[in-house]
Design an enzyme around this catalytic site. Structure first.
Site, short mmCIF file in Angstrom:
data_model
loop_
_atom_site.label_atom_id
_atom_site.label_comp_id
_atom_site.label_asym_id
_atom_site.label_seq_id
_atom_site.Cartn_x
_atom_site.Cartn_y
_atom_site.Cartn_z
N HIS A 182 51.58 38.51 32.96
CA HIS A 182 50.22 39.05 32.93
C HIS A 182 49.97 39.86 34.20
O HIS A 182 49.67 39.30 35.26
CB HIS A 182 49.21 37.91 32.80
CG HIS A 182 47.84 38.32 32.32
ND1 HIS A 182 47.39 39.63 32.39
CD2 HIS A 182 46.83 37.61 31.76
CE1 HIS A 182 46.16 39.68 31.89
NE2 HIS A 182 45.80 38.48 31.50
N HIS A 185 44.10 43.09 33.82
CA HIS A 185 42.77 42.45 33.75
C HIS A 185 42.24 41.84 35.02
O HIS A 185 41.45 40.89 34.97
CB HIS A 185 42.75 41.38 32.64
CG HIS A 185 42.89 41.98 31.27
ND1 HIS A 185 43.18 41.24 30.16
CD2 HIS A 185 42.79 43.26 30.86
CE1 HIS A 185 43.24 42.03 29.11
NE2 HIS A 185 43.01 43.28 29.51
N TYR A 187 43.70 39.97 37.25
CA TYR A 187 44.27 38.71 37.73
C TYR A 187 45.23 39.01 38.89
O TYR A 187 45.34 40.14 39.33
CB TYR A 187 44.92 37.94 36.55
CG TYR A 187 43.84 37.55 35.55
CD1 TYR A 187 42.89 36.59 35.88
CD2 TYR A 187 43.73 38.21 34.33
CE1 TYR A 187 41.86 36.27 35.00
CE2 TYR A 187 42.69 37.90 33.44
CZ TYR A 187 41.76 36.93 33.79
OH TYR A 187 40.73 36.63 32.93
#
Ligand code: PHB
Length: 369
Positions: A182, A185, A187
């Site tokens: 990931h 977004h 993060y």
């Protein structure tokens, strides 16, 4: 049929996906605490959706330190591996493929979900005003202000890299078909990549080479832990989700994709900004991304079958990921094939709770019987 192109098989690393309709990673916050272990209901939920060309799990912690939301699962302990094996077996039994999305939430966290109530780490101490989700005493989801972060030390950066590698090994052991890093977004990896939240003056801050270093080190570590055919990555160029603005230009975004491409990953997963109120990508930008990446490109963000067909036909992407529609339609791929009507998602049941709004959405077959 108009959607036929979405049902042509496509290669993902060592795998062949049966169609180009992907279940996007979706936070559902139903894991058991303490321990962050997925329940048996997760096996039912994901296997109900095995008709997708690929199921991508909800974002899953690489360590207890990586946690930012109450109820998000992890994949770094023996108990978690055992629980996820039940999930992967259930999806495989129905002919599906499943990868796990691995994250460290960085500043999108709250000290109450962190070991010893520690302050969350980020690239720097920039406060963006984001909120995260905790549990109330009845197990329901509540939104709270995130705890202001502090900069990660070099040693902590190395630890996170090692944690991604460990989680990748756990994913292999748990029977996943691969992992998705990931990097999107807002993060942790994204917090290092965007100058908005990175004002470091060491080798992890400043130039684009330095800001990309952490993400590229994580990629290397995950590839070492498995191989490039089983590692994908999600990024969100130009996105602003979680109050973290991706201040990189289109050219810098394309540069990052070129660096990622050198690692030969099984896929690049783009989260386009329009799902969270941003500007849609231009066709020129889409073409530059396509030219920068050799393997499978999956795109998500406000996709309908029509948008998916258009962008696959144009050659910009190879597959499209669907989020909310997959929450509400376990048989979404089958429905798109038949151009059937879709169930509406019940957003008040997205986070926390049990069966309701999770495994109880009807399939077409169920509606007909
Ligand atoms: C969310 O919980 O809203 C969420 C989590 C991870 C994402 C995006 C949204 O990548």
């Amino acid at each position: 049929m108009a959607n036929d192109i979405l049902f042509e098989p496509v290669t993902m690393g060592a795998h062949t996906l049966k169609n180009r309709i992907i279940m996007a990673p979706l936070t559902r916050l139903r894991a058991v605490e303490p321990g962050d272990v997925p329940t048996i209901l997760a096996a039912e939920y994901y296997s109900q959706r095995a008709g997708a060309g690929l199921v991508i799990t909800e974002a899953t912690q690489v360590s207890f330190d990586a946690k930012g939301y109450a109820g998000a699962p992890g994949l770094h302990t023996d108990d978690q591996v055992t629980a996820w094996k039940v999930v992967t077996d259930a999806v495989h039994a129905k002919g599906g493929k499943i990868v796990v999305q691995l994250w460290h939430t960085g500043l999108v966290s709250h000290k109450s979900v962190r070991p010893n109530s520690e302050t969350p780490i980020s690239a720097s101490d920039v406060e963006v005003g984001v909120r995260t989700t905790l549990r109330d005493s009845d197990g329901g989801a509540i939104r709270v202000d995130a705890t202001p972060p502090r900069p990660a030390t070099i040693q902590e950066i190395h630890q996170v890299v090692a944690d991604f590698a460990h989680a990748t090994k756990c994913a292999r052991e748990a029977g996943f078909d691969g992992v998705e890093i990931h990097g999107a977004h807002g993060y942790l990896l994204h917090q290092f990549w965007t100058p908005h939240t990175n004002n470091r003056d060491d080798k992890y801050g400043g130039s684009k080479e330095n800001r990309a270093r952490f993400m590229l080190e994580v990629i290397d570590a995950c590839v070492d832990a498995w191989d490039a055919d089983h590692v994908g990555i999600r990024i969100s160029p130009l996105g602003t989700f979680n109050e973290v603005e991706d201040r990189n230009s289109e050219a810098e975004s394309v540069w990052l994709i070129e660096q990622i491409n050198k690692h030969g990953l099984m896929y690049l997963h783009l989260s386009e900004p329009d799902w969270a109120g941003g500007e849609p990508y231009s066709d020129e930008f889409r073409q530059q991304i396509r030219d920068a990446f050799d393997n499978l490109i999956i795109a998500a963000g406000g996709y309908t079958a029509e948008k998916a067909v258009k962008n696959v036909e144009a050659g910009y992407i190879d597959a499209a990921a669907f989020g909310r529609d997959y929450i509400a339609n376990p048989d979404l791929a089958e429905r798109l094939r038949e151009d059937a009507p879709l169930n509406e998602p019940r957003s008040e049941l997205f986070y926390g709770g049990g069966v309701e709004g999770y495994t109880d959405y009807p399939t077409l077959k169920k509606v007909a019987s």
